[in-house]
Design a protein around this motif. Structure first.
Motif, mmCIF file in Angstrom:
data_model
loop_
_atom_site.group_PDB
_atom_site.id
_atom_site.type_symbol
_atom_site.label_atom_id
_atom_site.label_comp_id
_atom_site.label_asym_id
_atom_site.label_seq_id
_atom_site.Cartn_x
_atom_site.Cartn_y
_atom_site.Cartn_z
ATOM 1 N N ALA A 8 50.156 39.823 44.078
ATOM 2 C CA ALA A 8 51.428 39.230 44.519
ATOM 3 C C ALA A 8 51.680 37.828 43.973
ATOM 4 N N SER A 9 50.617 37.107 43.614
ATOM 5 C CA SER A 9 50.819 35.726 43.148
ATOM 6 C C SER A 9 51.100 35.655 41.647
ATOM 7 N N GLY A 10 51.039 36.793 40.962
ATOM 8 C CA GLY A 10 51.190 36.793 39.503
ATOM 9 C C GLY A 10 52.650 36.812 39.056
ATOM 10 N N ARG A 11 52.847 36.882 37.732
ATOM 11 C CA ARG A 11 54.221 36.902 37.184
ATOM 12 C C ARG A 11 55.017 38.075 37.752
ATOM 13 N N MET A 12 54.406 39.269 37.723
ATOM 14 C CA MET A 12 55.125 40.436 38.248
ATOM 15 C C MET A 12 55.187 40.412 39.767
ATOM 16 N N GLY A 13 54.106 39.977 40.400
ATOM 17 C CA GLY A 13 54.099 39.904 41.862
ATOM 18 C C GLY A 13 55.227 39.030 42.366
ATOM 19 N N VAL A 17 46.091 39.287 47.074
ATOM 20 C CA VAL A 17 45.526 38.503 45.969
ATOM 21 C C VAL A 17 44.021 38.761 45.944
ATOM 22 N N SER A 18 43.337 38.207 44.950
ATOM 23 C CA SER A 18 41.890 38.420 44.850
ATOM 24 C C SER A 18 41.157 37.528 45.858
ATOM 25 N N ALA A 19 39.933 37.934 46.202
ATOM 26 C CA ALA A 19 39.099 37.068 47.052
ATOM 27 C C ALA A 19 38.815 35.810 46.231
ATOM 28 N N GLY A 20 39.028 34.656 46.819
ATOM 29 C CA GLY A 20 38.802 33.406 46.073
ATOM 30 C C GLY A 20 40.044 32.885 45.371
ATOM 31 N N SER A 21 41.165 33.604 45.526
ATOM 32 C CA SER A 21 42.415 33.158 44.902
ATOM 33 C C SER A 21 42.866 31.803 45.456
ATOM 34 N N ASP A 22 43.450 30.989 44.585
ATOM 35 C CA ASP A 22 44.006 29.692 45.034
ATOM 36 C C ASP A 22 45.147 29.906 46.026
ATOM 37 N N THR A 47 49.778 48.321 36.299
ATOM 38 C CA THR A 47 48.652 47.632 35.642
ATOM 39 C C THR A 47 48.257 48.361 34.360
ATOM 40 N N THR A 48 48.059 47.574 33.298
ATOM 41 C CA THR A 48 47.682 48.151 31.995
ATOM 42 C C THR A 48 46.260 47.692 31.647
ATOM 43 N N GLY A 49 45.769 48.177 30.500
ATOM 44 C CA GLY A 49 44.432 47.772 30.060
ATOM 45 C C GLY A 49 43.342 48.397 30.909
ATOM 46 N N ASN A 60 55.263 50.925 31.625
ATOM 47 C CA ASN A 60 56.489 50.128 31.505
ATOM 48 C C ASN A 60 57.541 50.721 32.447
ATOM 49 N N PHE A 61 58.103 49.868 33.304
ATOM 50 C CA PHE A 61 59.066 50.351 34.300
ATOM 51 C C PHE A 61 60.510 50.112 33.872
ATOM 52 N N SER A 62 60.741 49.776 32.593
ATOM 53 C CA SER A 62 62.138 49.551 32.189
ATOM 54 C C SER A 62 62.785 50.870 31.771
ATOM 55 N N ARG A 78 49.654 34.667 27.712
ATOM 56 C CA ARG A 78 48.705 34.882 28.807
ATOM 57 C C ARG A 78 48.292 36.343 28.953
ATOM 58 N N LYS A 79 48.885 37.220 28.158
ATOM 59 C CA LYS A 79 48.550 38.647 28.323
ATOM 60 C C LYS A 79 47.101 38.901 27.917
ATOM 61 N N GLU A 80 46.402 39.700 28.742
ATOM 62 C CA GLU A 80 44.962 39.856 28.522
ATOM 63 C C GLU A 80 44.583 41.114 27.742
HETATM 64 N N1 LIG Z 1 54.242 48.493 33.802
HETATM 65 C C1 LIG Z 1 55.059 47.451 33.610
HETATM 66 O O1 LIG Z 1 56.303 47.589 33.550
HETATM 67 C C2 LIG Z 1 54.456 46.089 33.502
HETATM 68 C C3 LIG Z 1 53.098 45.958 33.573
HETATM 69 N N2 LIG Z 1 52.530 44.727 33.570
HETATM 70 C C4 LIG Z 1 51.091 44.696 33.782
HETATM 71 O O2 LIG Z 1 50.857 44.241 35.113
HETATM 72 C C5 LIG Z 1 49.639 43.505 35.180
HETATM 73 C C6 LIG Z 1 49.911 42.127 35.755
HETATM 74 O O3 LIG Z 1 50.744 41.412 34.889
HETATM 75 P P1 LIG Z 1 51.204 39.912 35.219
HETATM 76 O O4 LIG Z 1 51.912 39.877 36.511
HETATM 77 O O5 LIG Z 1 51.873 39.388 34.014
HETATM 78 O O6 LIG Z 1 49.765 39.207 35.345
HETATM 79 P P2 LIG Z 1 49.359 37.897 36.141
HETATM 80 O O7 LIG Z 1 48.023 37.489 35.611
HETATM 81 O O8 LIG Z 1 50.468 36.907 36.144
HETATM 82 O O9 LIG Z 1 49.205 38.427 37.647
HETATM 83 C C7 LIG Z 1 48.172 39.228 38.107
HETATM 84 C C8 LIG Z 1 47.783 38.691 39.459
HETATM 85 O O10 LIG Z 1 46.839 39.582 40.042
HETATM 86 C C9 LIG Z 1 46.000 38.834 40.880
HETATM 87 N N3 LIG Z 1 44.701 39.478 40.924
HETATM 88 C C10 LIG Z 1 43.675 39.415 40.028
HETATM 89 N N4 LIG Z 1 42.640 40.158 40.447
HETATM 90 C C11 LIG Z 1 43.017 40.700 41.636
HETATM 91 C C12 LIG Z 1 42.352 41.531 42.577
HETATM 92 N N5 LIG Z 1 41.095 41.973 42.384
HETATM 93 N N6 LIG Z 1 43.038 41.891 43.689
HETATM 94 C C13 LIG Z 1 44.297 41.457 43.921
HETATM 95 N N7 LIG Z 1 44.949 40.630 43.068
HETATM 96 C C14 LIG Z 1 44.316 40.271 41.942
HETATM 97 C C15 LIG Z 1 45.916 37.405 40.315
HETATM 98 O O11 LIG Z 1 46.178 36.505 41.354
HETATM 99 P P3 LIG Z 1 45.078 35.655 42.123
HETATM 100 O O12 LIG Z 1 44.296 34.874 41.122
HETATM 101 O O13 LIG Z 1 45.921 34.790 43.017
HETATM 102 O O14 LIG Z 1 44.254 36.658 42.845
HETATM 103 C C16 LIG Z 1 47.121 37.324 39.356
HETATM 104 O O15 LIG Z 1 48.045 36.327 39.750
HETATM 105 C C17 LIG Z 1 49.079 43.513 33.746
HETATM 106 O O16 LIG Z 1 48.186 44.587 33.616
HETATM 107 C C18 LIG Z 1 50.325 43.759 32.892
HETATM 108 O O17 LIG Z 1 50.036 44.315 31.656
HETATM 109 C C19 LIG Z 1 53.276 43.602 33.466
HETATM 110 C C20 LIG Z 1 54.630 43.666 33.357
HETATM 111 C C21 LIG Z 1 55.331 44.928 33.369
#
Ligand SMILES: NC(=O)C1=CN([C@@H]2O[C@H](COP(=O)(O)OP(=O)(O)OC[C@H]3O[C@@H](n4cnc5c(N)ncnc54)[C@H](OP(=O)(O)O)[C@@H]3O)[C@@H](O)[C@H]2O)C=CC1
Ligand SMILES: O=C(O)C1=N[C@H](C(=O)O)C[C@H](O)C1
Length: 271
Positions: A12-17, A37-42, A98-100, A123-125, A156-158
């Motif tokens: 939820a704290s990420g770009r998509m979240g 969010v993950s355990a230990g998240s800011d 989630t990808t990768g 991809n959800f588009s 930032r993409k991993e």
């Molecule tokens: N299918 C689609 O249409 C799309 C897919 N994506 C995919 O979605 C994924 C996320 O992308 P994006 O939002 O850019 O990435 P971000 O890195 O911005 O966000 C991912 C978030 O997940 C959290 N996270 C990490 N580990 C865990 C865990 N174990 N449990 C819960 N939360 C966790 C992190 O937050 P914290 O550190 O606070 O825990 C982080 O903020 C990627 O795999 C990306 O490729 C992205 C865009 C579109």
């Protein structure tokens, strides 16, 4: 009035979240019950909308999602594995972008579909769904033309190539009666030699704030076809994922695709 769908967002704290939270806040079809969010998240413990009055805070505690009808996951492989475990234990539907993810996690997703409704899409588009159909057609109609898939994303993409690029590659390979395991070419360096007949090549660009761009090049002799999609706003993915969540909630266990969702919605509007 029907009850809102209870949704948990994982990652939820990420770009998509954050894109999902912004939309869900205004959407009466849904009630947000957990922002994972993950355990230990800011972010752990902080209010999701930056307001101290809100009852929903970012949390790593899956217990808070126990009454969710559907989990929407955009986290990463570890987050997805945890979401999957939770959904199977509690009978919640899972929408994940989630990808990768590796073969073992893909198998876990497939196995979970015997117990819960799962929709995984790289991809959800809507545009990429159409691009995929067009590429299938072009790859089959031009079987001898060279095919290359180029994708660009933010710095930032991993994972690489992107999930979408791989899904496009799989669709094209399938349309040509082959597989990426056989014909995918993922790296070229030094003297890799001439292109092999039927190869499906991938090239990756990373930088800046590129939301997501995919191009399929079909290269013939003296001509080429270029099919491309550019996302300029990630809310398109979030909107697609919410539509998927609304559609999937209440479905019986199984593995569902974004194409199935689009077709069923199309059938409804033309009926
Ligand atoms: N299918 C689609 O249409 C799309 C897919 N994506 C995919 O979605 C994924 C996320 O992308 P994006 O939002 O850019 O990435 P971000 O890195 O911005 O966000 C991912 C978030 O997940 C959290 N996270 C990490 N580990 C865990 C865990 N174990 N449990 C819960 N939360 C966790 C992190 O937050 P914290 O550190 O606070 O825990 C982080 O903020 C990627 O795999 C990306 O490729 C992205 C865009 C579109
Ligand atoms: O990480 C991203 O940002 C995106 N990932 C997805 C992918 O890997 O295909 C979809 C989109 O292109 C954005």
């Amino acid at each position: 009035m029907t009850q809102p769908i209870r949704v948990a967002i994982n990652g939820a704290s990420g770009r998509m979240g954050r894109a999902l939270l912004a939309l869900i806040r205004e959407d009466r079809r849904f009630e947000l019950v957990h922002a994972g969010v993950s355990a230990g998240s800011d972010h752990d413990g902080k209010p999701v909308f930056g307001e101290l009055s809100t009852s929903i805070r970012y949390s790593h505690d899956w217990q808070l999602a126990r009454n969710a009808n559907v989990v929407i996951d955009f986290s990463g492989p570890d987050g997805l594995a945890a979401a999957l475990t939770h959904c199977v234990e509690h009978g919640a539907a899972l929408v994940t972008g989630t990808t990768g993810i590796d073969a073992s996690l893909q198998k876990q997703l497939a196995d979970a579909a015997s117990h819960i409704a799962v929709l995984h899409a790289a991809n959800f588009s809507l545009g990429v769904a159409v691009l995929t159909r067009l590429l299938r057609e072009a790859a089959a109609a031009l079987p001898d033309w060279d095919l290359e898939i180029v994708e660009s994303h933010h710095s930032r993409k991993e994972d690489a190539p992107s999930g979408t690029a791989l899904a496009l590659g799989h669709a094209a390979a399938d349309a040509r009666g082959t597989t990426l395991e056989k014909d995918g070419v993922f790296a070229r360096e030094g003297r890799p030699g001439a292109r092999h007949r039927g190869a499906i090549g991938f090239a990756v660009v990373r930088g800046g704030d590129v939301v997501g761009e995919h191009e399929a090049l079909l290269l013939g002799q003296g001509e080429r076809v270029e099919l491309s999609h550019r996302a300029t706003d990630r809310s398109i993915f979030a909107r697609g994922a919410l539509e998927a969540a609304a559609w999937l909630a209440g479905h019986k266990p199984g593995a569902y695709s974004i194409d199935q969702m689009l077709q069923s919605r199309q059938a409804k509007t033309t009926a």
